[in-house]
Design an enzyme around this catalytic site. Structure first.
Site, PDB file in Angstrom:
ATOM      1  N   GLY A  14     -51.986  29.714  36.002  1.00  0.00           N
ATOM      2  CA  GLY A  14     -51.108  30.713  35.400  1.00  0.00           C
ATOM      3  C   GLY A  14     -49.831  30.062  34.923  1.00  0.00           C
ATOM      4  O   GLY A  14     -49.555  28.891  35.205  1.00  0.00           O
ATOM      5  N   GLY A  16     -45.515  31.090  33.846  1.00  0.00           N
ATOM      6  CA  GLY A  16     -44.437  32.066  33.752  1.00  0.00           C
ATOM      7  C   GLY A  16     -43.303  31.538  32.909  1.00  0.00           C
ATOM      8  O   GLY A  16     -43.447  30.549  32.181  1.00  0.00           O
ATOM      9  N   GLY A  17     -42.144  32.200  33.018  1.00  0.00           N
ATOM     10  CA  GLY A  17     -41.018  31.856  32.175  1.00  0.00           C
ATOM     11  C   GLY A  17     -40.464  30.463  32.422  1.00  0.00           C
ATOM     12  O   GLY A  17     -40.004  29.799  31.492  1.00  0.00           O
ATOM     13  N   GLY A  19     -42.116  27.923  34.486  1.00  0.00           N
ATOM     14  CA  GLY A  19     -43.031  26.955  35.060  1.00  0.00           C
ATOM     15  C   GLY A  19     -44.461  27.439  35.046  1.00  0.00           C
ATOM     16  O   GLY A  19     -44.793  28.455  34.442  1.00  0.00           O
ATOM     17  N   ALA A  20     -45.319  26.678  35.724  1.00  0.00           N
ATOM     18  CA  ALA A  20     -46.743  26.978  35.735  1.00  0.00           C
ATOM     19  C   ALA A  20     -47.295  26.774  37.138  1.00  0.00           C
ATOM     20  O   ALA A  20     -46.664  26.158  38.003  1.00  0.00           O
ATOM     21  CB  ALA A  20     -47.472  26.080  34.738  1.00  0.00           C
ATOM     22  N   LYS A  34     -47.073  25.764  42.498  1.00  0.00           N
ATOM     23  CA  LYS A  34     -46.171  26.342  41.498  1.00  0.00           C
ATOM     24  C   LYS A  34     -45.057  25.351  41.211  1.00  0.00           C
ATOM     25  O   LYS A  34     -44.332  24.936  42.114  1.00  0.00           O
ATOM     26  CB  LYS A  34     -45.582  27.665  41.994  1.00  0.00           C
ATOM     27  CG  LYS A  34     -44.631  28.306  40.988  1.00  0.00           C
ATOM     28  CD  LYS A  34     -44.301  29.742  41.359  1.00  0.00           C
ATOM     29  CE  LYS A  34     -43.392  29.842  42.554  1.00  0.00           C
ATOM     30  NZ  LYS A  34     -42.947  31.233  42.805  1.00  0.00           N
ATOM     31  N   ASP A 161     -40.096  42.262  43.957  1.00  0.00           N
ATOM     32  CA  ASP A 161     -40.936  41.991  42.790  1.00  0.00           C
ATOM     33  C   ASP A 161     -42.401  42.307  43.089  1.00  0.00           C
ATOM     34  O   ASP A 161     -43.300  41.517  42.786  1.00  0.00           O
ATOM     35  CB  ASP A 161     -40.782  40.540  42.342  1.00  0.00           C
ATOM     36  CG  ASP A 161     -41.149  40.345  40.864  1.00  0.00           C
ATOM     37  OD1 ASP A 161     -41.213  41.356  40.128  1.00  0.00           O
ATOM     38  OD2 ASP A 161     -41.376  39.198  40.455  1.00  0.00           O
TER      39      ASP A 161
END
Length: 374
Positions: A14, A16-17, A19-20, A34, A161
């Site tokens: 996956g 995100g804004g 990182g991965a 992550k 979150d």
């Protein structure tokens, strides 16, 4: 961490804004790594606002809040350029992906064919609620949370979150709460149960009204979890833009509120049945045979000795998720239940359905994740 992921060239799980997430192996164990690279200007802005280091918050939370329904942290690193966290690998993916796969499938053709069945959805709800309850009740004593929260009294954690993307499913079908980078600790007793932050944080479509003004309490998580329950029941996104909704944008919680009110006024659950996800077979047969046949037949067995069928009408499960989700996502904080009350109600629903959570143990119901079509 670079060695665990072959220099961050292994399979990407996956992104995100900042990182991965990569699949890797650490000391012989499959892990998800992550890797976060925060731009200098963003880091400076966060520091100026008095926000705690997200990696430090998450590391501390995952080491302190350990539970069967909270993802386990295996290792972490910070080399100045990038920050990395290695978690246990949850091979079943996240709940958002399960919902997307279900939406991409045809209409439900029987529970054994459903990509994301009623039983699996109820398991997700039960497991995630238990994980959040542990987060909320595993109190921390003394000290500061590094994000402006006062210490000295018993303090309460808030995830901030909760959403389908942050609910991960293991290969054995156990759902775990993940991503504690926005966690906040709120002082209780003398400090009260609500805190305020300079910069509202969270995912917009899952933030309660008071969250927009920076208010943080455990009812923040309850609201977010309520939206997740509504998504599990309807299969819909929390907000559908005009193009998706046939010309007019739709807010899921508003549609459910109208349907609950209509059902109450009419004295029938028909308006709520109409909202249930058409890609899921809600009217599944009960586990017991109605034709007097052999109750030990393997026809409905899911491969590990458990029957797939529910012990009640699946539509009753869907209606229960809708009604509970609506109460959790109430616009007034004081009208929302606590996570303990949420768990108790879901366990009552599970008891009627013969479902007690994910995993391969007795009463489990999600040993195969995303089975059937797709």
């Amino acid at each position: 961490m670079a060695a665990a992921t072959e220099g961050f060239t292994s399979r990407k799980l996956g992104e995100g804004g900042f990182g991965a997430v990569y699949e890797g192996r650490l000391r012989g164990e499959a892990v998800a790594v992550k890797r976060c690279v925060l731009p200098a200007d963003v880091a400076a802005m966060a520091g100026a606002a008095g926000d705690a280091d997200g990696l430090a918050v998450e590391v501390r939370a995952l080491f302190e809040v350990q539970h069967a329904n909270v993802v386990r942290l295996r290792a972490w690193s910070d080399d100045g350029e990038a920050k990395c966290l290695a978690y246990e690998l949850c091979a079943g993916g996240d709940v958002a992906t399960l919902l997307e796969r279900s939406r991409a499938s045809g209409e439900g053709g029987g529970e054994g064919d459903d990509v994301f069945s009623v039983r699996q959805r109820l398991c997700v709800a039960l497991d995630a609620a238990r994980g959040l309850l542990h987060v909320h009740t595993h109190h921390e004593r003394g000290g500061s949370d590094g994000d402006g929260g006062a210490g000295g009294d018993t303090a309460k954690r808030v995830h901030r979150d909760v959403k389908p993307e942050n609910l991960l499913v293991t290969g054995d079908g156990v759902t775990k709460v993940a991503d504690f980078g926005l966690m906040r600790v709120v002082a209780a007793a003398g400090g009260g149960s609500v805190a305020y932050t300079y910069v509202p944080k969270g995912t917009f479509n899952y933030m309660p009204p008071e969250g927009m003004a920076g208010a943080v309490s455990q009812k923040f998580d309850v609201y977010s979890f309520g939206i997740v329950l509504l998504q599990l029941a309807t299969g819909r996104r929390s907000f559908e833009a005009a193009a998706e909704a046939g010309g007019e944008g739709r807010v899921l919680v508003n549609d459910v509120e109208l349907a609950v009110d209509a059902a109450t006024a009419a004295g029938t659950d028909a308006p709520l049945h109409a909202l249930l996800d058409p890609h899921c077979t809600w009217a599944a047969a009960a586990a017991a045979d109605d034709d007097g046949g052999d109750d030990n037949s393997d026809d409905d067995d899911d491969g590990d000795g458990r029957r797939r069928g529910l012990q009640c009408d699946g539509r009753d499960v869907g209606v229960a998720l809708l009604r509970l989700g609506r109460r959790c996502a109430h616009h007034l904080r004081e009208e929302r239940p606590t996570m303990r009350e949420v768990v108790e109600e879901l366990e009552a629903v599970g008891g009627r359905a013969g479902v007690h959570g994910g995993g391969a143990g007795p009463g489990g119901g999600m040993a195969r994740v995303g089975g059937g079509r797709g």
